[in-house]
Design a protein around this motif. Structure first.
Motif, PDB file in Angstrom:
ATOM      1  N   ARG A  17      70.921 -56.734  41.509  1.00 14.83           N
ATOM      2  CA  ARG A  17      70.261 -55.422  42.692  1.00 14.83           C
ATOM      3  C   ARG A  17      69.748 -56.812  44.161  1.00 14.83           C
ATOM      4  NH1 ARG A  17      66.011 -55.551  40.162  1.00 14.83           N
ATOM      5  NH2 ARG A  17      66.390 -53.616  38.812  1.00 14.83           N
ATOM      6  N   ARG A  18      69.170 -57.997  43.168  1.00 14.52           N
ATOM      7  CA  ARG A  18      69.321 -58.974  44.773  1.00 14.52           C
ATOM      8  C   ARG A  18      70.681 -59.542  45.396  1.00 14.52           C
ATOM      9  NH1 ARG A  18      66.362 -61.096  40.318  1.00 14.52           N
ATOM     10  NH2 ARG A  18      68.290 -62.498  39.913  1.00 14.52           N
ATOM     11  N   ALA A  19      71.595 -59.008  44.652  1.00 17.86           N
ATOM     12  CA  ALA A  19      73.292 -59.073  45.731  1.00 17.86           C
ATOM     13  C   ALA A  19      73.329 -57.965  46.377  1.00 17.86           C
ATOM     14  CB  ALA A  19      73.866 -59.493  44.757  1.00 17.86           C
ATOM     15  N   ARG A  20      73.111 -57.047  45.817  1.00 21.36           N
ATOM     16  CA  ARG A  20      72.627 -55.950  46.614  1.00 21.36           C
ATOM     17  C   ARG A  20      71.932 -55.565  47.893  1.00 21.36           C
ATOM     18  NH1 ARG A  20      69.949 -51.600  47.404  1.00 21.36           N
ATOM     19  NH2 ARG A  20      69.270 -51.702  44.824  1.00 21.36           N
ATOM     20  N   LYS A  21      71.099 -56.101  47.997  1.00 19.98           N
ATOM     21  CA  LYS A  21      69.853 -56.122  49.003  1.00 19.98           C
ATOM     22  C   LYS A  21      70.049 -57.310  49.533  1.00 19.98           C
ATOM     23  CE  LYS A  21      66.062 -54.272  46.603  1.00 19.98           C
ATOM     24  NZ  LYS A  21      65.090 -54.129  46.081  1.00 19.98           N
ATOM     25  N   GLN A  22      70.798 -58.455  49.063  1.00 21.02           N
ATOM     26  CA  GLN A  22      70.976 -59.317  50.074  1.00 21.02           C
ATOM     27  C   GLN A  22      72.019 -58.916  50.694  1.00 21.02           C
ATOM     28  OE1 GLN A  22      71.888 -63.032  48.039  1.00 21.02           O
ATOM     29  NE2 GLN A  22      69.628 -63.518  48.740  1.00 21.02           N
ATOM     30  N   ALA A  23      73.499 -57.760  50.898  1.00 23.03           N
ATOM     31  CA  ALA A  23      74.334 -57.738  51.423  1.00 23.03           C
ATOM     32  C   ALA A  23      73.894 -56.012  52.270  1.00 23.03           C
ATOM     33  CB  ALA A  23      75.477 -56.787  50.284  1.00 23.03           C
ATOM     34  N   GLY A  24      73.180 -56.001  52.437  1.00 22.57           N
ATOM     35  CA  GLY A  24      72.130 -55.217  53.161  1.00 22.57           C
ATOM     36  C   GLY A  24      72.211 -53.519  52.835  1.00 22.57           C
ATOM     37  N   LEU A  25      72.639 -53.402  51.436  1.00 21.25           N
ATOM     38  CA  LEU A  25      73.140 -53.117  50.589  1.00 21.25           C
ATOM     39  C   LEU A  25      72.504 -51.739  50.497  1.00 21.25           C
ATOM     40  CD1 LEU A  25      77.380 -53.344  49.572  1.00 21.25           C
ATOM     41  CD2 LEU A  25      76.304 -52.614  51.446  1.00 21.25           C
ATOM     42  N   THR A  26      72.441 -50.089  49.802  1.00 14.89           N
ATOM     43  CA  THR A  26      71.638 -49.441  49.332  1.00 14.89           C
ATOM     44  C   THR A  26      72.605 -49.023  47.939  1.00 14.89           C
ATOM     45  OG1 THR A  26      72.498 -46.814  49.789  1.00 14.89           O
ATOM     46  CG2 THR A  26      70.888 -47.857  51.961  1.00 14.89           C
ATOM     47  N   GLN A  27      71.536 -48.669  46.934  1.00 15.97           N
ATOM     48  CA  GLN A  27      72.335 -48.029  45.723  1.00 15.97           C
ATOM     49  C   GLN A  27      73.670 -46.860  46.098  1.00 15.97           C
ATOM     50  OE1 GLN A  27      69.455 -46.573  43.193  1.00 15.97           O
ATOM     51  NE2 GLN A  27      69.366 -49.182  42.130  1.00 15.97           N
ATOM     52  N   GLY A  28      73.839 -45.713  47.329  1.00 15.22           N
ATOM     53  CA  GLY A  28      74.361 -45.350  47.705  1.00 15.22           C
ATOM     54  C   GLY A  28      75.208 -45.678  47.898  1.00 15.22           C
ATOM     55  N   ALA A  29      75.076 -46.584  48.621  1.00 14.97           N
ATOM     56  CA  ALA A  29      76.508 -47.237  49.353  1.00 14.97           C
ATOM     57  C   ALA A  29      77.154 -48.546  48.742  1.00 14.97           C
ATOM     58  CB  ALA A  29      76.148 -48.385  50.593  1.00 14.97           C
ATOM     59  N   LEU A  30      76.703 -48.866  48.251  1.00 14.58           N
ATOM     60  CA  LEU A  30      77.263 -49.532  46.881  1.00 14.58           C
ATOM     61  C   LEU A  30      78.572 -48.186  46.056  1.00 14.58           C
ATOM     62  CD1 LEU A  30      78.341 -52.143  45.248  1.00 14.58           C
ATOM     63  CD2 LEU A  30      75.903 -52.696  44.294  1.00 14.58           C
ATOM     64  N   GLY A  31      77.629 -47.675  45.616  1.00 18.66           N
ATOM     65  CA  GLY A  31      78.549 -46.592  44.551  1.00 18.66           C
ATOM     66  C   GLY A  31      79.504 -45.714  45.316  1.00 18.66           C
ATOM     67  N   GLU A  32      79.037 -45.697  46.687  1.00 19.16           N
ATOM     68  CA  GLU A  32      81.061 -45.342  47.681  1.00 19.16           C
ATOM     69  C   GLU A  32      81.242 -46.174  47.684  1.00 19.16           C
ATOM     70  OE1 GLU A  32      78.989 -44.261  51.188  1.00 19.16           O
ATOM     71  OE2 GLU A  32      77.869 -42.472  50.714  1.00 19.16           O
ATOM     72  N   GLN A  33      81.598 -47.523  47.634  1.00 21.78           N
ATOM     73  CA  GLN A  33      82.358 -48.685  47.975  1.00 21.78           C
ATOM     74  C   GLN A  33      82.420 -48.455  46.453  1.00 21.78           C
ATOM     75  OE1 GLN A  33      79.814 -52.020  48.844  1.00 21.78           O
ATOM     76  NE2 GLN A  33      82.062 -51.965  50.795  1.00 21.78           N
ATOM     77  N   ILE A  34      82.548 -48.505  45.292  1.00 24.02           N
ATOM     78  CA  ILE A  34      82.866 -48.237  44.759  1.00 24.02           C
ATOM     79  C   ILE A  34      83.422 -47.435  42.977  1.00 24.02           C
ATOM     80  CG2 ILE A  34      82.368 -51.332  43.932  1.00 24.02           C
ATOM     81  CD1 ILE A  34      79.944 -50.105  42.161  1.00 24.02           C
ATOM     82  N   HIS A  35      83.221 -46.251  44.080  1.00 25.62           N
ATOM     83  CA  HIS A  35      83.404 -44.582  43.461  1.00 25.62           C
ATOM     84  C   HIS A  35      83.088 -44.577  42.100  1.00 25.62           C
ATOM     85  CE1 HIS A  35      86.318 -44.726  46.721  1.00 25.62           C
ATOM     86  NE2 HIS A  35      87.364 -46.313  45.826  1.00 25.62           N
ATOM     87  N   LEU A  36      81.946 -44.113  42.820  1.00 19.56           N
ATOM     88  CA  LEU A  36      80.553 -44.474  41.793  1.00 19.56           C
ATOM     89  C   LEU A  36      78.844 -43.748  42.198  1.00 19.56           C
ATOM     90  CD1 LEU A  36      80.510 -47.224  39.111  1.00 19.56           C
ATOM     91  CD2 LEU A  36      81.384 -44.999  38.650  1.00 19.56           C
ATOM     92  N   ARG A  37      78.043 -42.652  41.462  1.00 20.05           N
ATOM     93  CA  ARG A  37      77.074 -41.945  41.837  1.00 20.05           C
ATOM     94  C   ARG A  37      76.662 -43.185  41.877  1.00 20.05           C
ATOM     95  NH1 ARG A  37      75.273 -37.438  38.533  1.00 20.05           N
ATOM     96  NH2 ARG A  37      75.412 -39.934  37.153  1.00 20.05           N
TER      97      ARG A  37
END
Length: 84
Positions: A17-37
């Motif tokens: 979660r911390r790494a995702r936020k530091q990368a400026g990504l939402t959960q949805g954006a990260l999910g799109e990158q790795i093809h997950l909901r």
């Protein structure tokens, strides 16, 4: 990001979660990158134990992180909790 220790699912989820936020990504954006909901990313970050290993590995890769396995340190549980 400095080295962080995760000894259970919840601690790993908090690191992700911390790494995702530091990368400026939402959960949805990260999910799109790795093809997950988005819901799957949420469960991963919550430390739900039923998440598949390939999901964890995909999230780590997308966030520029890697998994390192080493001998467990002898510190107390309180010492580890202080890291979070």
């Amino acid at each position: 990001m400095t080295d962080q220790i995760a000894r259970n699912e919840k601690q790993l989820g908090a690191i992700l979660r911390r790494a995702r936020k530091q990368a400026g990504l939402t959960q949805g954006a990260l999910g799109e990158q790795i093809h997950l909901r988005q819901g799957t990313v949420s469960r991963l970050e919550a430390g739900e134990p039923a998440v598949q290993l390939r999901t964890v590995m995909a999230a780590l890769s997308a966030l520029g992180l890697e998994l390192v396995v080493r001998t467990r340190s002898k510190g107390s549980a309180a010492d580890v909790e202080d890291l979070f």
